[in-house]
Write a protein that holds these residues in place. Sequence first.
Motif, PDB file in Angstrom:
ATOM      1  N   GLY A  20       0.781  -1.300  -0.015  1.00 30.50           N
ATOM      2  CA  GLY A  20       0.021  -0.235   0.182  1.00 30.50           C
ATOM      3  C   GLY A  20       0.926   1.138   0.065  1.00 30.50           C
ATOM      4  O   GLY A  20       0.575   2.233  -0.623  1.00 30.50           O
ATOM      5  N   ILE A  21       1.893   1.199   0.769  1.00 35.28           N
ATOM      6  CA  ILE A  21       2.749   2.290   0.815  1.00 35.28           C
ATOM      7  C   ILE A  21       3.418   2.712  -0.559  1.00 35.28           C
ATOM      8  O   ILE A  21       3.528   3.572  -1.254  1.00 35.28           O
ATOM      9  N   ALA A  22       3.841   1.575  -1.481  1.00 30.68           N
ATOM     10  CA  ALA A  22       4.577   1.508  -2.543  1.00 30.68           C
ATOM     11  C   ALA A  22       3.516   2.215  -3.623  1.00 30.68           C
ATOM     12  O   ALA A  22       3.977   3.115  -4.115  1.00 30.68           O
ATOM     13  N   THR A  23       2.419   1.512  -3.472  1.00 26.13           N
ATOM     14  CA  THR A  23       1.428   2.143  -4.361  1.00 26.13           C
ATOM     15  C   THR A  23       1.058   3.625  -4.286  1.00 26.13           C
ATOM     16  O   THR A  23       0.963   4.416  -5.163  1.00 26.13           O
ATOM     17  N   LEU A  24       0.840   4.032  -2.871  1.00 30.27           N
ATOM     18  CA  LEU A  24       0.627   5.342  -2.635  1.00 30.27           C
ATOM     19  C   LEU A  24       1.754   6.306  -2.886  1.00 30.27           C
ATOM     20  O   LEU A  24       1.393   7.394  -3.504  1.00 30.27           O
TER      21      LEU A  24
ATOM     22  N   VAL B  99      -6.109   5.238   0.069  1.00 32.43           N
ATOM     23  CA  VAL B  99      -6.027   5.477   1.182  1.00 32.43           C
ATOM     24  C   VAL B  99      -6.851   4.905   2.044  1.00 32.43           C
ATOM     25  O   VAL B  99      -6.650   4.625   3.265  1.00 32.43           O
ATOM     26  N   PHE B 100      -8.208   4.873   1.708  1.00 28.27           N
ATOM     27  CA  PHE B 100      -9.239   4.104   2.662  1.00 28.27           C
ATOM     28  C   PHE B 100      -8.989   2.721   2.707  1.00 28.27           C
ATOM     29  O   PHE B 100      -9.175   2.086   3.608  1.00 28.27           O
ATOM     30  N   GLY B 101      -8.055   2.187   1.969  1.00 26.70           N
ATOM     31  CA  GLY B 101      -7.807   0.857   1.820  1.00 26.70           C
ATOM     32  C   GLY B 101      -6.670   0.601   2.934  1.00 26.70           C
ATOM     33  O   GLY B 101      -6.756  -0.411   3.533  1.00 26.70           O
ATOM     34  N   MET B 102      -5.695   1.600   2.970  1.00 27.90           N
ATOM     35  CA  MET B 102      -4.810   1.357   3.883  1.00 27.90           C
ATOM     36  C   MET B 102      -5.336   1.696   5.328  1.00 27.90           C
ATOM     37  O   MET B 102      -4.947   1.046   6.211  1.00 27.90           O
TER      38      MET B 102
END
Length: 251
Positions: A95-99, A135-138
């Motif tokens: 998630g961090i990499a995607t964001l 964001v809401f997924g994380m």
Amino acid sequence: MDILLWGVLPYLVALALVGGLVWRYRYDQFGWTTRSSQLYESRLLRIASPLFHYGLFVVLAGHIAGLFVPKAWTDVVITQETYHLVALGAGTLAGIATLVGIVLLIYRRRTTGPVFLATTNNDKLMYVVLVAAIVFGMVATLTGSVTPTGEEHNYRETVSVWFRSLLVFSPDVEAMAASTWQFKVHILVAFGLFVLIPFSRLVHAFTVPLHYLFRPYVVYRSRDVVAPTPSRGRVRGWDPVGTQDRDRKTR
């Protein structure tokens, strides 16, 4: 309201997604593209694009495993605590990499003049919804395991059960209603993203260039004329290329 959100809306979204893809393919095949901007700027793109896409692949793999595979199946192999730790660690990193990747892509698009000029209102809306979904997924991953009353919440006993029930056209509305608000918001934003996909550059996600595996070799012209040797024979894609004028000069 729960019946409308979790029993009716999912099928309306699926209808819009499939119908939009069919319409786009039939009437806008030339627009079925990412509208690449690599020509204008490539230095930052080399970093941002792999971060976003590879991170997204891991995120999608996690969603597939979590939604399609029942909890009872994985309990045979590993404990719920181990599964949760692995999913939390891998999901957070992906998630961090995607964001980070999408933020860099937006920064590049905003600060590179030609790229920004090629940005449409549709693109801007797509980026807003896409970032919101990430964001809401994380948020759901990091904080959605506890209900407001302090009770433990396992999305594989609520969201996953509801999702699989949709596939057999018997939506388990109560299972989804029992999930935490983080997962509910994440899913509603994802619904908006699915509806937007056929009408945005995200449509390229449904294009798989399988014909690349079967197309003939790419033949390049050479300045040097090399006569084919009889022992070599003729191989597909390696036929000599020349003109009548060049052939006369070599005789």
